[in-house]
Design a protein around this motif. Structure first.
Motif, PDB file in Angstrom:
ATOM      1  N   GLY A 149       0.794  -1.232   0.000  1.00 27.28           N
ATOM      2  CA  GLY A 149       0.000   0.000   0.000  1.00 27.28           C
ATOM      3  C   GLY A 149       0.821   1.274   0.000  1.00 27.28           C
ATOM      4  O   GLY A 149       0.269   2.365   0.163  1.00 27.28           O
ATOM      5  N   ILE A 150       2.126   1.164  -0.196  1.00 21.34           N
ATOM      6  CA  ILE A 150       2.981   2.356  -0.218  1.00 21.34           C
ATOM      7  C   ILE A 150       2.932   2.990  -1.600  1.00 21.34           C
ATOM      8  O   ILE A 150       3.128   2.319  -2.615  1.00 21.34           O
ATOM      9  CB  ILE A 150       4.433   1.988   0.163  1.00 21.34           C
ATOM     10  N   GLU A 151       2.649   4.297  -1.636  1.00 21.69           N
ATOM     11  CA  GLU A 151       2.594   5.034  -2.901  1.00 21.69           C
ATOM     12  C   GLU A 151       3.652   6.125  -2.892  1.00 21.69           C
ATOM     13  O   GLU A 151       3.715   6.937  -1.972  1.00 21.69           O
ATOM     14  CB  GLU A 151       1.204   5.640  -3.101  1.00 21.69           C
ATOM     15  N   LEU A 152       4.486   6.124  -3.927  1.00 20.87           N
ATOM     16  CA  LEU A 152       5.572   7.094  -4.034  1.00 20.87           C
ATOM     17  C   LEU A 152       5.391   7.959  -5.274  1.00 20.87           C
ATOM     18  O   LEU A 152       4.873   7.486  -6.289  1.00 20.87           O
ATOM     19  CB  LEU A 152       6.919   6.368  -4.121  1.00 20.87           C
ATOM     20  N   LYS A 153       5.844   9.203  -5.179  1.00 23.64           N
ATOM     21  CA  LYS A 153       5.818  10.103  -6.334  1.00 23.64           C
ATOM     22  C   LYS A 153       7.220  10.508  -6.762  1.00 23.64           C
ATOM     23  O   LYS A 153       7.426  10.939  -7.895  1.00 23.64           O
ATOM     24  CB  LYS A 153       4.981  11.345  -6.014  1.00 23.64           C
ATOM     25  N   SER A 154       8.169  10.369  -5.839  1.00 21.71           N
ATOM     26  CA  SER A 154       9.535  10.801  -6.158  1.00 21.71           C
ATOM     27  C   SER A 154      10.530   9.962  -5.376  1.00 21.71           C
ATOM     28  O   SER A 154      10.167   9.253  -4.428  1.00 21.71           O
ATOM     29  CB  SER A 154       9.726  12.280  -5.813  1.00 21.71           C
ATOM     30  N   THR A 155      11.781  10.040  -5.776  1.00 19.65           N
ATOM     31  CA  THR A 155      12.868   9.392  -5.049  1.00 19.65           C
ATOM     32  C   THR A 155      14.128  10.234  -5.153  1.00 19.65           C
ATOM     33  O   THR A 155      14.370  10.871  -6.177  1.00 19.65           O
ATOM     34  CB  THR A 155      13.143   7.969  -5.591  1.00 19.65           C
ATOM     35  N   LYS A 156      14.900  10.250  -4.088  1.00 19.08           N
ATOM     36  CA  LYS A 156      16.260  10.777  -4.176  1.00 19.08           C
ATOM     37  C   LYS A 156      17.129   9.703  -4.832  1.00 19.08           C
ATOM     38  O   LYS A 156      16.777   8.527  -4.858  1.00 19.08           O
ATOM     39  CB  LYS A 156      16.814  11.091  -2.782  1.00 19.08           C
ATOM     40  N   ILE A 157      18.267  10.109  -5.361  1.00 16.65           N
ATOM     41  CA  ILE A 157      19.202   9.142  -5.924  1.00 16.65           C
ATOM     42  C   ILE A 157      20.623   9.546  -5.572  1.00 16.65           C
ATOM     43  O   ILE A 157      20.948  10.735  -5.523  1.00 16.65           O
ATOM     44  CB  ILE A 157      19.020   9.015  -7.464  1.00 16.65           C
ATOM     45  N   CYS A 158      21.467   8.546  -5.274  1.00 16.27           N
ATOM     46  CA  CYS A 158      22.856   8.826  -4.928  1.00 16.27           C
ATOM     47  C   CYS A 158      23.718   7.652  -5.375  1.00 16.27           C
ATOM     48  O   CYS A 158      23.215   6.650  -5.872  1.00 16.27           O
ATOM     49  CB  CYS A 158      23.012   9.093  -3.425  1.00 16.27           C
ATOM     50  N   GLY A 159      25.015   7.748  -5.176  1.00 17.93           N
ATOM     51  CA  GLY A 159      25.930   6.681  -5.580  1.00 17.93           C
ATOM     52  C   GLY A 159      26.585   6.990  -6.910  1.00 17.93           C
ATOM     53  O   GLY A 159      26.161   7.882  -7.663  1.00 17.93           O
ATOM     54  N   GLY A 160      27.640   6.240  -7.235  1.00 22.71           N
ATOM     55  CA  GLY A 160      28.417   6.494  -8.442  1.00 22.71           C
ATOM     56  C   GLY A 160      27.604   6.435  -9.722  1.00 22.71           C
ATOM     57  O   GLY A 160      27.814   7.230 -10.652  1.00 22.71           O
ATOM     58  N   GLY A 161      26.645   5.505  -9.800  1.00 18.07           N
ATOM     59  CA  GLY A 161      25.824   5.386 -10.999  1.00 18.07           C
ATOM     60  C   GLY A 161      24.952   6.603 -11.248  1.00 18.07           C
ATOM     61  O   GLY A 161      24.557   6.880 -12.389  1.00 18.07           O
ATOM     62  N   ALA A 162      24.652   7.364 -10.189  1.00 19.74           N
ATOM     63  CA  ALA A 162      23.798   8.546 -10.311  1.00 19.74           C
ATOM     64  C   ALA A 162      24.498   9.700 -11.014  1.00 19.74           C
ATOM     65  O   ALA A 162      23.873  10.721 -11.306  1.00 19.74           O
ATOM     66  CB  ALA A 162      23.323   8.990  -8.925  1.00 19.74           C
TER      67      ALA A 162
END
Length: 486
Positions: free
Chosen positions: A386-399
């Motif tokens: 039931g979790i609804e997301l609209k955005s995400t942060k991103i990090c790490g070398g691939g980002a």
């Protein structure tokens, strides 16, 4: 005032000095040895951690007014087993998160005790890297050491003990031990019985932002700091990194495209998925989080570029890629087996769908898309709760790859936000210290003030639709290949 964040990693300790406004004043890193006494084993000496941490703090604060240093806290490598005797001496080198010796103990816990019981007691099932299997290994293979155990701790907690004299841990790090009742934020007596220990042998458990004590007189004198400097419990590295990226509160997400990959979702509500495909842990902000871990993420691209193509110019190989969502080549990114959501150490990487007109660019694109599809596998499990997301942060070398960020945004159909600071656990540790000292009222408050987004990648409806079709194909490949991995 100044706050110190200590990120106790596997290869080095990284220390960060932050002011009251969240500005980074200084960063220091100091390495220590890693020991492999047998194939598949991985150990470190807790004294090495402490010595390099002290030297690191001295270097970190040498050019600031030491009277202004108010608090210290941590992010740290999770799951490691540190055991002390009744005189608080370390009994044996710490067994680390990436140690693979506990296959028999993990199988015993999952198959004899049973996954359902483990999930009921701790909200998780056993993995070879978790702490409880390590305890059972010591009990079975080193009974003389097991008999001497007076205190059981995690890596960063040993540093907190050496600074304050307090045996402590925090709820987020404790969640990864398989000894902690995550839902009720307390030690599991049932798991203690299974492992043959007493609750009293475990450290007192605090919320991550709570002060556990102040500096011991001899430590404050050595560092030239006030004995009133507060030390907060801190958090496991993933939870601390989430604090550092502002992934706190309800329905917030952070994706890490590092060597391994994680999908970290913070939630006010406790939740466990039906198959324990995701880790269900307590979060450093006082609530909970779900976490999917894939064992190979940016390392897939590194393998493809370095070992197969033979180049270090990753950007040049991505430049010809134009037709997103139309690639007929698929890649399963299971170079080292997979954890979430399949929990299959025997899974392996696969290319499928090549034809005579397949190009190198198609293969490179498939690697990037395969990692994004595998991240979505974990996201789909979270959605089932039931979790609804609209955005995400991103990090790490691939980002750092604009193309990869665009692929992730459209495969997951989420707005992807790049935070200004990439300092992760050390930044999160400093922020927790500031909360412990009363500079901010809550973890959510400091995250809202300190974390700044510098780039946003929006999903595009047409691309989202194309990738939806591709994902439905992708998720059928692993079940079809699974029998071949045995």
């Amino acid at each position: 005032m100044f706050y110190i964040g200590i990120d106790l990693g596997t290869s080095a300790v990284k220390l960060l000095l932050m002011d009251s406004e969240g500005k980074i004043v200084n960063i220091v890193s100091r390495e220590y040895p890693l020991y492999f006494p047998h194939p598949g084993w991985s150990e470190q000496k807790p004294q090495d951690w402490y010595e390099q941490t002290i030297l690191g703090i001295e270097e970190l604060i040498q050019d600031v007014d030491k009277e202004q240093v108010a608090g210290i806290s941590f992010g740290g490598q999770m799951h490691g087993l540190v055991i002390l005797d009744e005189d608080d001496n370390v009994i044996r080198p710490a067994i680390l998160w990436n140690d693979g010796r506990t296959g028999e103990e993990t199988e015993y816990l999952n198959n004899v005790i049973g996954r359902e019981k483990l999930s009921a007691y701790t909200a998780n099932i056993a993995f070879a890297g978790f702490t409880a299997p390590k305890l059972l290994w010591v009990k079975n293979r080193e009974p003389e050491n097991f008999a001497r155990i007076a205190k059981i701790m995690l890596p960063k907690d040993y540093i907190a003990y050496k600074l304050t004299g307090v045996h402590c841990t925090d709820v987020s790090d404790a969640s990864g031990m398989l000894l902690f009742d995550v839902k009720n934020r307390r030690w599991s007596e049932e798991m203690c019985d299974i492992c043959g220990i007493r609750v009293g042998q475990l450290a007192k458990c605090y919320e991550s932002y709570e002060a556990v004590g102040t500096l011991l007189p001899q430590v404050s004198a050595q560092l030239g700091l006030s004995p009133s400097v507060k030390v907060a419990a801190g958090a496991g590295d993933n939870a601390a990194a989430a604090v550092g990226t502002g992934t706190v509160g309800d329905n917030m997400c952070n994706i890490s495209l590092g060597t391994s990959g994680t999908v970290f979702i913070s939630s006010k509500q406790f939740g466990v998925d039906r198959y324990n495909a995701l880790h269900s842990f307590a979060h450093a902000d006082g609530s909970y989080h779900l976490m999917g871990c894939m064992l190979s993420a940016a390392s897939c691209n590194k393998w493809w570029m370095d070992e197969i193509i033979g180049t270090k110019d990753y950007a040049a190989q991505q430049q010809p890629i134009e037709k997103l969502g139309e690639n007929h080549v698929f890649f399963l990114p299971y170079l080292m087996g997979e954890r979430s959501p399949h929990n299959d150490p025997e899974a392996r990487a696969v290319f499928i769908g090549m034809s005579m007109d397949t190009t190198r660019a198609d293969m490179t694109q498939a690697v990037l898309e395969g990692v994004a599809f595998a991240l979505r596998d974990s996201l789909e499990v979270a959605k089932s709760l039931g979790i609804e997301l609209k955005s995400t942060k991103i990090c790490g070398g691939g980002a750092k790859s604009p193309l990869w960020k665009k692929i992730v945004a459209n495969v997951l159909n989420l707005r992807v936000e790049v935070p200004e600071s990439e300092e992760g656990p050390s930044m999160g540790g400093a922020m927790l210290a500031a909360v412990a000292c009363g500079e901010y009222a809550s973890v959510e408050e400091i995250a809202a003030k300190v974390v700044k987004v510098v780039e946003t990648v929006e999903p595009e409806a047409e691309l989202v639709a194309k990738y939806e079709e591709r994902y439905q194909q992708f998720k059928r490949i692993y079940p079809a290949c699974k029998p071949l991995f045995r």
